[in-house]
Design an enzyme around this catalytic site. Structure first.
Site, PDB file in Angstrom:
ATOM      1  CG  HIS A 317      -2.350  -0.767   0.833  1.00  0.00           C
ATOM      2  ND1 HIS A 317      -3.155  -0.147   0.171  1.00  0.00           N
ATOM      3  CD2 HIS A 317      -3.041  -1.488   1.791  1.00  0.00           C
ATOM      4  CE1 HIS A 317      -3.961  -0.480  -0.072  1.00  0.00           C
ATOM      5  NE2 HIS A 317      -3.999  -1.501   1.333  1.00  0.00           N
ATOM      6  CD  GLU A 336      -6.866  -2.652   0.439  1.00  0.00           C
ATOM      7  OE1 GLU A 336      -6.063  -3.207  -0.526  1.00  0.00           O
ATOM      8  OE2 GLU A 336      -7.106  -1.631   1.379  1.00  0.00           O
TER       9      GLU A 336
END
Ligand SMILES: [Zn+2]
Length: 621
Positions: A317, A336
């Site tokens: 991330h 995601e």
């Protein structure tokens, strides 16, 4: 004048906030923060400025230059968005807001000493994704509006604070920390901010965040914290209990290897530090990718590979999500899906291809389960969703993760890994520190991979419901063996000990997830008698087993269900266990049990998890 995000009052015609300075006074006995927020706007503005707020008491708003009060209104709360804080500006480019949070702030969990590991001191931490930053400070709470910030946290001297920001000092509080203008607001509000701030036994921890972040990445924790160094840019923090710190340090010893793999894939690590904070068991997620300091559930510490996979995910991330961010939650797959893809690329190198394929197999199962969950509401089986009036916490699922992963893997299969790697690097370089939507991604893809739209049905993948026909169920010898053993269980054969001798948590998890949801109670007992899954230290395994026990009405395990629901607050476990208890009919006893357990365990869950369990119970009871 148009909203930019279905979950925010932010108006496209208003200047965006570029910087926030926060002074936060933590009052543990009342579970409240008394605070001042100075918001700097990108340009001066005249008219009503719209900010998001949730459960905040606003004592006053001032012009920071003249200290003149600025008129404001705070609307009654909308169930999803919270309140609109509307401030009348007359050419100001900044506003100063004095406010207090509420004990039921949706981002904050306040833990009393008995709810912590060391039992001696209180603890508080944030979880701001998706739309909870507004319950900590008034802001344009949309990822479309990136902010830098500085923060002074005034806490009891025996505690310390960490943030997803650079720590710049710990010192005594001074009166100069508190703006002059507050004295008048204070007397009106019955608060004395300055005397609170400079009270005995207090200390100020200072932080700065110089890189612009979406507000959902704002994060802090305050408690009696300790740390261990595990790499050149990684410390592990947790409550100051030797056993917790030691096991965390050994679990995450391989972190630097993963950071280097991430850099090979994406380019230089952009946030300087990659620290890890292990929270108390009530933390509602597996991990939260707060920049510079990832927040983690203690359930990932179990001495096998899957804990490291959560860290690989949060690390990934750092590029996909934190550097390039979805413009709002309708495009959550951009965060995601990319991150799940990147996580598995890191796992493939660090733990081997077999582990990466097992992870894909578990993902494939959970994608199919999510399709089942949303069979009456197929909007949420799409990658790009319409979330007008929808609470993102209630539709959180594996779809953006696993269907997003599948989409990217499909493009990779089409153009080959070298070309796809090249594309990802270019994508990150082009959009870093920007917030984008699905259309922007698709345009960039088509421009850089000419003809891709003729090979892959991009519209079907991003706007269609369900799983596209060219998705791919992973294959490997181990994966196939596990799935066929699970199929044999349906015919009454349990795996022999020699067949499972080398199995770790993920193999068991995949096996259990491929079993029928409901079997004979005697089969549940026999499986557990041989393999002791109800006592597994690995919650993934234990919860998958207990879920089957509940669906099979094997009531011997209800004490273990009770124990589990009272010791962890991770939604990945709460959601399936509560759902298994209450869904369907003919399970009155289970429904009563679910209600009692939630009433007793509620206080131990983060407010986001409380809301999610409430919505599960409301749907079925
Ligand atoms: Zn993630």
């Amino acid at each position: 004048m148009a909203p930019v995000d279905p979950h925010s009052y932010t108006d496209s015609a208003h200047p965006l906030t570029t910087h926030v300075s926060l002074s936060l006074y933590f009052d543990f006995p009342s579970s409240t923060i008394h605070a001042a927020a100075l918001l700097n706007l990108s340009s001066p503005y005249s008219g009503q400025l719209s900010l998001d707020a949730r459960s905040l008491t606003v004592h006053g708003v001032l012009d920071p230059q003249t200290l003149a009060p600025l008129p404001f209104t705070l609307s009654p709360p909308d169930a999803v968005k919270g309140s609109l804080l509307s401030i009348a500006l007359d050419s100001q480019a900044s506003v100063l807001i004095l406010y207090s949070t509420s004990p039921d702030s949706s981002a904050l969990q306040w833990l009393s000493p008995p709810q912590t590991f060391n039992k001696k001191h209180p603890f508080v931490y944030t979880q701001c994704q998706s739309i909870h930053a507004r319950s900590v400070f008034p802001c344009q709470d949309t990822p479309a509006a990136r902010i830098c910030y500085s923060a002074k946290l005034n806490v009891p001297r025996e505690l310390s604070a960490v943030m997803s920001a650079r720590h710049s000092g710990r010192r005594d509080p001074v009166a100069g920390d508190v703006s002059e203008g507050f004295k008048k607001v204070d007397s009106a509000a019955g608060l004395n901010f300055e005397s609170l701030w400079c009270g005995d036994g207090r200390v100020v921890e200072e932080f700065v965040m110089e890189q612009p972040i979406p507000p959902y990445l704002f994060a802090f924790a305050v408690g009696e914290l300790g740390s261990r160094e595990v790499g050149p840019r990684t410390m592990v923090y947790a409550e100051n209990v030797a056993a917790v710190l030691d096991s965390a340090a050994s679990e995450f010893a391989g972190t630097e290897d993963m950071v280097r793999q991430g850099e090979k894939l994406f380019g230089e690590y952009p946030w300087e530090r990659f620290d890890l904070l292990v929270l108390p068991p009530s933390f509602p997620y597996g991990g939260m990718e707060n920049p510079r300091m990832v927040f983690l559930t203690p359930t990932v510490i179990k001495g096998d590979a899957s804990g490291a996979q959560v860290v690989a995910h949060e690390l990934a991330h750092s590029w996909t999500g934190n550097l390039i961010t979805n413009i709002n939650n309708e495009h959550f797959w951009l965060n995601e899906g990319f991150t799940r893809y990147a996580e598995r690329r890191i796992v493939e190198v660090v733990q081997g291809e077999e582990r990466a394929i097992l992870s894909m197999g578990i993902g494939w199962r959970s994608l199919n389960e999510a399709m089942e969950r949303f069979k009456d509401n197929t909007e949420f089986t799409k990658l790009k969703t319409n979330q007008e009036g929808i609470d993102p916490d209630n539709v959180y699922s594996q779809v953006p993760y696993e269907k997003g992963f599948q989409f990217l893997a499909r493009i990779e299969r089409q153009i080959g890994r070298p070309a796809f790697d090249e594309f990802i690097k270019k994508y990150i370089e082009n959009f870093k520190f920007k917030s984008i939507d699905t259309g922007t991604f698709l345009e960039f893809l088509k421009a850089n991979v000419p003809g891709i739209e003729k090979e892959v049905d991009l519209k079907l993948w991003t706007e269609g419901t369900g799983i596209p026909p060219d998705a791919y169920e992973p294959v490997s010898d181990l994966y196939t063996t596990i799935v066929s053993l699970a199929n044999e269980f349906k015919l009454g054969r349990m795996p022999r000990e020699d067949e499972v001798a080398n199995w770790r948590g993920q193999e068991w998890e995949l096996y259990l997830e491929n079993l029928p949801k409901c079997v004979e109670a005697s089969q549940v007992l026999a499986l557990d008698a041989r393999y002791r899954m109800s006592e597994s230290k690995d919650y993934e395994v234990k919860v998958a087993f207990l879920q089957m026990a509940i669906s099979s009405k094997c009531r011997d395990y209800y004490p273990e269900v009770e124990k589990t629901l009272k010791e962890v607050g991770r939604m990945k476990y709460l959601r399936p266990l509560y759902t298994a208890l209450v869904q369907g009919s003919g399970n009155e006893e289970e429904k009563i049990l679910a209600k009692r357990l939630f009433a007793e365990a509620r206080e131990c869950y983060h407010p986001i998890a409380q809301g999610v369990v409430e919505s599960i119970l409301a749907k079925h009871l």
